[in-house]
Write an enzyme that holds these catalytic residues in place. Sequence first.
Site, PDB file in Angstrom:
ATOM      1  CD  GLU A  46      -1.994  -2.159   1.781  1.00  0.00           C
ATOM      2  OE1 GLU A  46      -2.849  -3.043   1.586  1.00  0.00           O
ATOM      3  OE2 GLU A  46      -0.986  -2.327   2.493  1.00  0.00           O
ATOM      4  CB  THR A  47       1.418   4.024  -1.982  1.00  0.00           C
ATOM      5  OG1 THR A  47       2.516   3.161  -2.301  1.00  0.00           O
ATOM      6  CG2 THR A  47       1.898   5.467  -2.013  1.00  0.00           C
TER       7      THR A  47
END
Length: 276
Positions: A46-47
């Site tokens: 995830e970002t």
Amino acid sequence: MKRPFTQVDVFTATPYLGNPLAVVLDGDELSTEEMQRFAAWTNLSETTFLLPPTTPQADYRVRIFTPETELPFAGHPTLGSCHAWLEAGGKPRTDGVVVQECGAGLVTLRLTDDGPAFHAPPLVRSGPVEEELLERIAASLGIARGDVVDAEWADNGPGWVGVLLRDAESVLALRPGRVPVDVGVAGPYPEGSPYAFEVRAFFPHRGSTVEDPVTGSLNAALGQWLLRTGRARAPYVASQGTVVGRAGRVRVFADDQGDVWVGGSVVTCVSGHVEL
């Protein structure tokens, strides 16, 4: 445009032993397409992108992306984004409490001595697992159906099926094939151990099985299930990521109302700017 950026490691106090997260601290005026492209480039699970809140109840807003899609909520990105926001100078409206706005709505976090903790989201599905599916899951994990002590839907969004084995060693010994659904496996450590459970998270992806290093949403769902059924006592610490070379430590506790909270340490590994 140069934007402040940090990469943190979640569920660990030691860099590079948890679950990493990329955080763009100023996502204002970025399009969804630009955010998604950057998340694909970082290639982390995830970002996140921090933005001004759209409601006065929230301290900040976050958008969460995998390399392929946007998520309404996820556990370790929630903790990591909170840590990054605070480290960048964010001031909560209420001492000791941070309110995050995300696609799933408002998420409350408590700031503890052991790091931030999020309020476990409600389960959207619980109860027994269909026997045919449970047999397929056991086969995909390389174990006999009789090795499963208990199993239950523990779905708070991703679709987790929780599987309990007799002990932590059995969990560590798993060498799964292709799992049919998202599967979270837990096994207890002996009484007096520093950790209550060893946890592993498996999910199907492009025809193979991927193991997540340390998983907030799964530990939230497992905590709700195991505490409700009396198989765990709060507070407890779960260990996750051992087999993939990590040392994730997830803290699970309950408040006076019986609601489950999930937290852990977060450490900053990279800070600077990105061109976006």
